[in-house]
Design an enzyme around this catalytic site. Structure first.
Site, PDB file in Angstrom:
ATOM      1  N   LYS A  24       0.881  -1.175   0.000  1.00 63.56           N
ATOM      2  CA  LYS A  24       0.000   0.000   0.000  1.00 63.56           C
ATOM      3  C   LYS A  24       0.921   1.228   0.000  1.00 63.56           C
ATOM      4  CE  LYS A  24      -4.158   1.758   2.266  1.00 63.56           C
ATOM      5  NZ  LYS A  24      -4.897   2.041   1.042  1.00 63.56           N
TER       6      LYS A  24
HETATM    7  N1  PMP Z   1      -7.597  -1.902  -2.969  1.00 65.70           N
HETATM    8  C1  PMP Z   1      -7.079  -0.666  -2.945  1.00 65.70           C
HETATM    9  C2  PMP Z   1      -6.336  -0.183  -4.138  1.00 65.70           C
HETATM   10  C3  PMP Z   1      -7.228   0.154  -1.830  1.00 65.70           C
HETATM   11  O1  PMP Z   1      -6.726   1.395  -1.802  1.00 65.70           O
HETATM   12  C4  PMP Z   1      -7.955  -0.327  -0.717  1.00 65.70           C
HETATM   13  C5  PMP Z   1      -8.146   0.555   0.490  1.00 65.70           C
HETATM   14  N2  PMP Z   1      -7.101   0.393   1.406  1.00 65.70           N
HETATM   15  C6  PMP Z   1      -8.483  -1.618  -0.783  1.00 65.70           C
HETATM   16  C7  PMP Z   1      -8.281  -2.378  -1.916  1.00 65.70           C
HETATM   17  C8  PMP Z   1      -9.234  -2.213   0.366  1.00 65.70           C
HETATM   18  O2  PMP Z   1      -8.364  -2.463   1.445  1.00 65.70           O
HETATM   19  P1  PMP Z   1      -8.861  -2.391   2.948  1.00 65.70           P
HETATM   20  O3  PMP Z   1     -10.069  -3.229   3.038  1.00 65.70           O
HETATM   21  O4  PMP Z   1      -7.723  -2.918   3.732  1.00 65.70           O
HETATM   22  O5  PMP Z   1      -9.143  -0.957   3.250  1.00 65.70           O
END
Ligand code: PMP
Length: 305
Positions: A157
């Site tokens: 991320k």
């Molecule tokens: N994909 C992307 C590209 C994201 O930015 C996010 C948000 N963090 C998610 C999926 C979903 O991840 P999470 O459930 O951990 O927020």
């Protein structure tokens, strides 16, 4: 960030006033996107704030950093404690968004970021409501492909990854859609600009795997566990674009978006064109869990007060 954070920011282990939290314009991350971050929600309920899966988010922050040899100078436990302290220090008693960010600081124009490069970690928090509209999204498949593990790994991320999400969002909003679904470099469904994608066919639930360039979403993992506990079969496998059009239901999962239905893709109505029963039952269970309403899942929540 448009939102003014709460009065205090956690900055390298200290609480610093919002107006005093500055970085030099030479900051490496500002030039090259060398930052990793998290998005976490805290839910205000029953005179408390419950932070959802705090430990899992901080663990992912460290994993993202590891991919780029970015050193996070704090342990998961320290970061979790800092988050709780930050909300207390700011007297936040409502639903909040929490943004931890580790970035490369004064490293000149040198691209050789190593574990010895200077890094900083901040945590900011601000009151937060809905991110996307809740009553069924009109999605389009983006003309942009999702970044690939062969270029900039989507499993991290990392700040720079979001340029890809920004292009897709700009395109979809310009064309009057609510959200974009991106295909990976091989043409399979990957994820939305900031959410993981699920589809339902004949009461079975499918979601792309990490090999399809999807982030290891924490809401994704939570939704899979909830769905399995409810007795649904959940399969992680590649999904071709046309299968989106054939789905009975589609929903997205993400910290900011939570669990939200997609009711059309590229103008094709999905199922009845309304939130379907499987999506609804998972969304409702999720909403109960995050606000502390389900005893079996209290382990996912960190109470602040
Ligand atoms: N994909 C992307 C590209 C994201 O930015 C996010 C948000 N963090 C998610 C999926 C979903 O991840 P999470 O459930 O951990 O927020």
């Amino acid at each position: 960030m448009k939102e003014k954070g709460a009065a205090y920011i956690w900055f390298d282990g200290q609480f610093v006033k919002w107006e005093d939290a500055h970085v030099p314009v030479y900051t490496h991350a500002l030039h090259y996107g060398t930052a990793v971050f998290e998005g976490i929600r805290g839910y205000g309920a029953n005179d408390n704030v419950f932070v959802f899966r705090l430990k899992e988010h901080m663990e992912r922050l460290l994993r993202s950093a590891q991919i780029y040899s970015i050193t996070v100078k704090h342990s998961v436990t320290e970061l979790c404690n800092a988050t709780v302290e930050l909300l207390r220090k700011n007297n936040l008693k409502e639903s909040v968004y929490i943004r931890p960010l580790t970035f490369v600081g004064m490293h000149g124009i040198d691209l050789n970021v190593t574990t010895n490069s200077p890094t900083h970690t901040i945590i900011v928090a601000f009151p937060f409501g809905k991110y996307l509209k809740a009553d069924g999204l009109r999605a389009r498949v983006s003309s942009w492909r999702r970044i690939s593990d062969q270029t900039t790994p989507p499993l991290a991320k990392a700040a720079g990854n979001y340029l890809n999400s920004i292009l897709a969002t700009q395109e979809c909003r310009r064309d009057g859609y609510d959200e974009s679904i991106l295909l990976d470099v091989f043409g399979n469904v990957s994820e939305a600009s900031g959410e993981n994608v699920f589809l339902v066919r004949n009461n079975k639930i499918y979601t792309p795997s990490f090999a399809d360039s999807a982030l290891e979403g924490i809401t994704r993992e939570s939704a899979i566990k909830i769905a399995k506990d409810m007795g649904y079969t959940v399969l992680e496998r590649s999904i071709p674009r046309a299968e989106l059009y054939m789905a009975d239901e589609i929903f997205l999962t993400g910290t900011a978006a939570e669990i939200v239905s997609v009711t059309s893709v590229d103008g094709h109505s999905i199922g009845t064109g309304k939130e379907g029963p499987v999506s609804k039952s998972i969304r409702q269970t999720y909403e109960e869990i995050v606000t502390g309403g389900t005893k079996e899942y209290m382990g996912w929540l960190t109470p602040v007060w």
